[in-house]
Design a protein around this motif. Structure first.
Motif, short mmCIF file in Angstrom:
data_model
loop_
_atom_site.label_atom_id
_atom_site.label_comp_id
_atom_site.label_asym_id
_atom_site.label_seq_id
_atom_site.Cartn_x
_atom_site.Cartn_y
_atom_site.Cartn_z
N ARG A 12 3.25 -21.36 5.64
CA ARG A 12 2.13 -20.49 5.30
C ARG A 12 2.35 -19.08 5.86
N GLY A 13 1.92 -18.10 5.08
CA GLY A 13 2.05 -16.72 5.48
C GLY A 13 3.39 -16.10 5.12
N ARG A 14 4.29 -16.85 4.49
CA ARG A 14 5.61 -16.33 4.14
C ARG A 14 5.74 -16.04 2.64
N CYS A 15 4.82 -16.56 1.85
CA CYS A 15 4.91 -16.37 0.40
C CYS A 15 4.39 -14.98 0.02
N ARG A 16 4.91 -14.48 -1.08
CA ARG A 16 4.46 -13.20 -1.61
C ARG A 16 4.80 -13.17 -3.10
N TYR A 17 4.46 -12.07 -3.76
CA TYR A 17 4.78 -11.94 -5.17
C TYR A 17 5.91 -10.93 -5.38
N LYS A 18 6.62 -11.13 -6.47
CA LYS A 18 7.54 -10.09 -6.92
C LYS A 18 6.69 -8.97 -7.52
N ASP A 19 7.02 -7.73 -7.21
CA ASP A 19 6.30 -6.61 -7.81
C ASP A 19 6.47 -6.64 -9.33
N LEU A 20 5.45 -6.24 -10.03
CA LEU A 20 5.55 -6.15 -11.47
C LEU A 20 6.57 -5.07 -11.86
N THR A 21 7.42 -5.39 -12.78
CA THR A 21 8.39 -4.40 -13.27
C THR A 21 7.68 -3.47 -14.27
N GLN A 22 8.33 -2.36 -14.59
CA GLN A 22 7.75 -1.43 -15.56
C GLN A 22 7.59 -2.12 -16.92
N GLU A 23 8.55 -2.93 -17.29
CA GLU A 23 8.46 -3.66 -18.56
C GLU A 23 7.28 -4.63 -18.55
N GLU A 24 7.09 -5.34 -17.43
CA GLU A 24 5.97 -6.27 -17.32
C GLU A 24 4.63 -5.53 -17.36
N ILE A 25 4.58 -4.37 -16.73
CA ILE A 25 3.36 -3.56 -16.75
C ILE A 25 3.04 -3.11 -18.17
N LEU A 41 0.28 -4.97 -6.60
CA LEU A 41 1.41 -5.31 -7.47
C LEU A 41 1.82 -4.18 -8.41
N ARG A 42 1.01 -3.14 -8.50
CA ARG A 42 1.33 -2.01 -9.36
C ARG A 42 0.57 -0.79 -8.84
N SER A 43 0.94 0.38 -9.33
CA SER A 43 0.36 1.61 -8.83
C SER A 43 -1.12 1.73 -9.16
N PHE A 44 -1.88 2.12 -8.17
CA PHE A 44 -3.29 2.46 -8.39
C PHE A 44 -3.30 3.94 -8.79
N ASP A 45 -2.92 4.21 -10.04
CA ASP A 45 -2.69 5.58 -10.49
C ASP A 45 -3.93 6.15 -11.18
N GLU A 46 -3.80 7.36 -11.69
CA GLU A 46 -4.92 8.05 -12.30
C GLU A 46 -5.46 7.30 -13.51
N LYS A 47 -4.59 6.67 -14.25
CA LYS A 47 -5.03 5.89 -15.42
C LYS A 47 -5.93 4.74 -15.00
N ILE A 94 0.84 -1.21 0.00
CA ILE A 94 0.00 0.00 0.00
C ILE A 94 0.87 1.25 0.00
N LYS A 95 1.92 1.24 0.82
CA LYS A 95 2.81 2.41 0.88
C LYS A 95 3.47 2.66 -0.48
N ARG A 96 3.75 1.60 -1.21
CA ARG A 96 4.40 1.76 -2.51
C ARG A 96 3.43 2.22 -3.60
N TYR A 97 2.18 1.75 -3.51
CA TYR A 97 1.33 1.86 -4.69
C TYR A 97 0.01 2.61 -4.53
N CYS A 98 -0.47 2.82 -3.33
CA CYS A 98 -1.79 3.49 -3.25
C CYS A 98 -2.04 4.18 -1.91
N ALA A 99 -1.03 4.75 -1.33
CA ALA A 99 -1.17 5.41 -0.03
C ALA A 99 -2.00 6.69 -0.12
N GLN A 100 -2.34 7.12 -1.35
CA GLN A 100 -3.11 8.36 -1.51
C GLN A 100 -4.55 8.23 -1.02
#
Length: 286
Positions: A233-246, A109-115, A30-36
């Motif tokens: 359990r509870g230790r798995c997570r995802y790699k953030d999507l890269t700009q290229e992947e986005i 996994l990615r920014s909740f931006d204006e788009k 949330i801090k990385r992608y949508c704290a607004q």
């Protein structure tokens, strides 16, 4: 656009119970992608001290913090239905137009931006029967239909999952107009909404997903479920999507459905890697 979602007219509410590492993963994303957004957390009387410590350590992230009082008897899903009703009533009282329901085993996994805001707003504006935009990556749990008009995805009209889920962005004015009240349990709400002809839509651009192999609680107690002990359990997570992947994802054809295990790379799987790649969806996400 009258149905535009903004960072300040949408209350984002996290529903929490006893999660620790998972909750940290969610809050960091949330801090990385949508704290607004204005964030609220409703903790369902967690008995794990670490959960409360995590909430306290991240107080600056939340505009509102609700800690429920302990109960004498813990039901299977706790007070999730009551907490959703509380968040719904709270959001309406505070004049929010949307309620974004988030569970504590999820990750952005990615920014909740204006788009993305514009894309989701456009979905609401095109059909007044749509009460929910569900911004998750999809699981292979039955047929998915492509809605070419909305540039989005949905369940078939005969499937009551088409109507509602306990995760996603709710259009409050449309629910208030029909005097909506939440039933006790996700399933009854799906059936009720489906019978009313209400719709839930998966957008072209998903931004979040449940982490694989979360800790599971039933009747307030942790449940050990396969593939334990091959995965912690509870230790798995995802790699953030890269700009290229986005960028690649945004250029894909509509017919390329955004299934989680096709687009997201899980971390910390260790011996469970084969299970993650080949097991059915219910065993991975529950």
């Amino acid at each position: 656009m009258s149905d535009s979602i903004t960072y300040k007219n949408c209350l984002a509410c996290i529903f929490s119970f006893n999660m620790t590492t998972e909750l940290n993963i969610l809050l960091e994303s949330i801090k990385r992608y949508c704290a607004q957004f204005d964030f609220m957390i409703i903790d369902d009387a967690s008995t794990n001290v670490t959960t409360r410590e995590i909430i306290e350590a991240n107080r600056e992230l939340f505009k509102y913090v609700i800690i429920q009082k302990p109960r004498e008897k813990i039901k299977t899903r706790g007070r999730l239905a009551e907490n959703i009703q509380y968040a719904y009533d709270f959001a309406i009282a505070k004049s929010y137009k949307y309620l974004f329901m988030v569970q504590d085993d999820m990750q952005f996994l990615r920014s909740f931006d204006e788009k993305v805001l514009s894309e989701y707003s456009d979905i609401f504006s095109r059909d007044s029967s749509i009460i929910q935009v569900d911004p998750r990556f999809l699981r292979r749990l039955g047929a998915i239909e492509i809605d070419h008009e909305l540039n989005a995805y949905t369940f078939p009209s005969s499937d009551d999952r088409r109507s509602y889920a306990d995760v996603g962005i709710l259009h409050l004015e449309r629910l208030v107009a029909i005097d909506w009240k939440f039933a006790k349990g996700e399933r009854p709400n799906k059936v009720k909404a489906h019978d009313l002809g209400l719709r839930r839509i998966f957008p072209f651009t998903p931004i979040m997903m449940h982490i694989p192999y979360p800790v599971i609680y039933r009747n307030g107690k942790e449940v050990r479920r396969f593939p334990w002990p091959f995965v912690v359990r509870g230790r798995c997570r995802y790699k953030d999507l890269t700009q290229e992947e986005i960028e690649q994802m945004d250029r894909r054809p509509l017919g390329c459905i955004p299934y989680a295990r096709d687009f997201l790379i899980a971390k910390n799987l260790f011996l469970a890697k084969y299970h993650y790649l080949h097991a059915d969806e219910n065993r991975v996400f529950s």
